[in-house]
Design an enzyme around this catalytic site. Structure first.
Site, PDB file in Angstrom:
ATOM      1  CE  LYS A 190      -3.193   2.586   2.990  1.00 34.64           C
ATOM      2  NZ  LYS A 190      -3.854   2.608   4.316  1.00 34.64           N
ATOM      3  CG  ASP A 195      -5.652   8.271   4.183  1.00 34.79           C
ATOM      4  OD1 ASP A 195      -6.542   8.784   3.472  1.00 34.79           O
ATOM      5  OD2 ASP A 195      -5.874   7.375   5.007  1.00 34.79           O
ATOM      6  CE  LYS A 202      -6.550   9.092   7.570  1.00 34.51           C
ATOM      7  NZ  LYS A 202      -6.962   7.944   8.403  1.00 34.51           N
ATOM      8  CG  ASP A 213      -2.106   5.385   4.886  1.00 34.94           C
ATOM      9  OD1 ASP A 213      -1.945   4.403   5.637  1.00 34.94           O
ATOM     10  OD2 ASP A 213      -3.193   5.657   4.356  1.00 34.94           O
ATOM     11  CG  ASP A 272      -9.847   7.462   6.523  1.00 29.71           C
ATOM     12  OD1 ASP A 272      -8.791   7.530   5.859  1.00 29.71           O
ATOM     13  OD2 ASP A 272      -9.866   7.537   7.764  1.00 29.71           O
ATOM     14  CD  GLU A 274      -6.783   5.149   2.263  1.00 25.18           C
ATOM     15  OE1 GLU A 274      -5.642   4.882   2.672  1.00 25.18           O
ATOM     16  OE2 GLU A 274      -7.722   5.423   3.033  1.00 25.18           O
ATOM     17  NE  ARG A 276     -10.650  -1.462   3.984  1.00 26.75           N
ATOM     18  CZ  ARG A 276     -11.221  -1.532   5.168  1.00 26.75           C
ATOM     19  NH1 ARG A 276     -12.402  -2.115   5.311  1.00 26.75           N
ATOM     20  NH2 ARG A 276     -10.636  -1.011   6.232  1.00 26.75           N
TER      21      ARG A 276
END
Length: 424
Positions: A190, A195, A202, A213, A272, A274, A276
């Site tokens: 990933k 993010d 967030k 991230d 959020d 995202e 996956r």
């Protein structure tokens, strides 16, 4: 250059005038006084105390230093500035290789999100690994709209809100000389270089560290770098799923449905969640390559951190043998790894009336069992490779603030475990 501090280990208590301290000094020599239990954490904590005193250059001396204790000491001494210098007591070749790979990993994760766009992340990894084995590495990238043309709808969907385009990097390390050699392992990382949470935005406190991230991408890249430097002799493919998750008039929205190339449709109920979505593309690419084992790594869920804290990474998989391999590898390199539940029924834990599944549940943290539910989502795309699929939810790869064991920033925890799995 600062004066070198010699550091030795002792199982004797500190002299009385040091009280209950586990660290004493005699001129330019520091002694770490060990007790029987959990010596690794004692050594790492002592290194943090030396760091707090401005000591940045050390020489580890004496026969008591095992490779594992030296490595844990190094973890405590290093900072986000990557300014620690260590002379190893033994096992110099092994530890120097680990140090180089871990510091490259930390450098990537600690970069500002302005300096590390999705394309820059993909380019830096491709350049670094190609430089390490120029005759054995080939790379390919899908950038921006080319992702949509190729059917990689998850990476494109998450990254389309940013002016800086999303990227899928495929890196093929093939030391066999046979273009038709089987891909023994595929690594999927990933690579969300920042993010914001998208429209499920967030709060500032939860966003300030979100340059980390892309820690999954850095971890698998660092593990491959280490394994190659130590003579990896099997074909491995690396897939980095890189994007910025930002808000704009082009960003993906709650209620959108993504239709993946394997036929699975996904309703977006949380922008959020995202990670996956981008990993799904990488997992399908790994399956298309015919990889015999697939390993993905991601800073995926806060639920994993709630479950295992920041001392362990969380492990998921449906192949018991593969999970045992991962746990054995982690034990061998003395990294924290804990297996959490994953079963076929977890695929149905994020239902949707409009698609085959949602990407989460419309509840804080994805509801109960959020980390297992996320892994269940990924299992829809992981296939059934011959030697299993492993999902690492990297709860321990980044420290939001300085602690008694780590400086603030990337820790590198997980790199040694995955490198060990590659070499074995």
């Amino acid at each position: 250059m600062s004066e070198v501090m010699k550091v030795i280990l002792s199982e004797q208590p500190a002299p009385a005038h040091w009280g209950e301290a586990n660290l004493s000094f005699d001129g330019t020599t520091a002694t770490i006084h060990l007790v029987e239990d959990d010596q690794g954490r004692q050594v790492q904590g002592a290194a943090r105390k030396l760091t707090a005193q401005g000591i940045r250059t050390v020489a580890l001396e004496g026969d008591a230093w095992t490779p594992a204790l030296q490595w844990q000491f190094a973890g405590g001494l290093q900072t986000a500035k990557l300014d620690a210098k260590i002379q190893w007591a033994n096992s110099e070749e092994q530890l120097s290789a680990q140090w180089d790979s871990a510091n490259w990993l930390r450098e990537l994760v600690n970069m500002t999100p302005e300096d590390l766009s999705p394309e820059i992340l993909a380019d830096r990894v491709a350049e670094k690994l190609t430089e390490l084995a120029p005759d054995r590495v080939k790379t390919k990238q899908w950038v921006g709209e080319a992702l949509l043309t190729a059917g990689w709808v998850g990476i494109h969907g998450v990254g389309r809100g940013s002016e800086r385009p999303p990227v899928l990097l495929e890196l093929d390390y093939n030391p066999t000389g046979d273009a038709n050699a089987e891909v023994e392992v595929a690594l999927v990382g990933k690579g969300i270089t920042f993010d914001s949470g998208g429209y499920s935005i967030k709060p500032s406190a939860g966003m300030v560290a979100m340059k980390c991230d892309m820690g999954g991408a850095a971890t698998v890249a660092g593990a491959l770098h280490l394994a190659i430097s130590q003579g990896l002799n099997k074909r491995v493919k690396l897939y980095l799923c890189c994007a910025e998750n930002l808000i704009s008039g082009h960003a993906y929205k709650l209620g959108d449905v993504l239709n993946y190339k394997n036929g699975v449709s996904v309703e977006i109920v949380n922008t959020d969640a995202e990670g996956r979505l981008v990993l799904a593309d990488g997992l399908m690419a790994a399956n298309e390559a015919g990889a015999k084992r697939i390993i993905d790594a991601a800073t995926l869920t806060g639920a994993a951190m709630v479950a295992v804290g920041d001392d362990y990474n969380a492990l998921f998989g449906m192949h018991d043998g593969a999970c045992q391999d991962a746990l054995a590898a982690a034990a061998d390199v003395e990294e924290g790894l804990w297996r959490l539940p994953l079963a076929k029924f977890h695929q149905g834990k994020c239902p949707s009336a409009f698609a085959d599944t949602a990407n989460s549940r419309a509840q804080k943290g994805g509801g109960f069992g959020g980390a297992s539910n996320a892994a269940g989502f990924l299992s829809r795309f992981a296939g059934e490779p011959e030697n299993g699929w492993l999902h690492f939810d990297l709860a321990a790869c980044y420290s939001d603030s300085a602690s008694g064991l780590w400086a603030e920033g990337a820790t590198g925890v997980g790199m040694l475990t995955i490198a060990k799995l590659l070499k074995d």
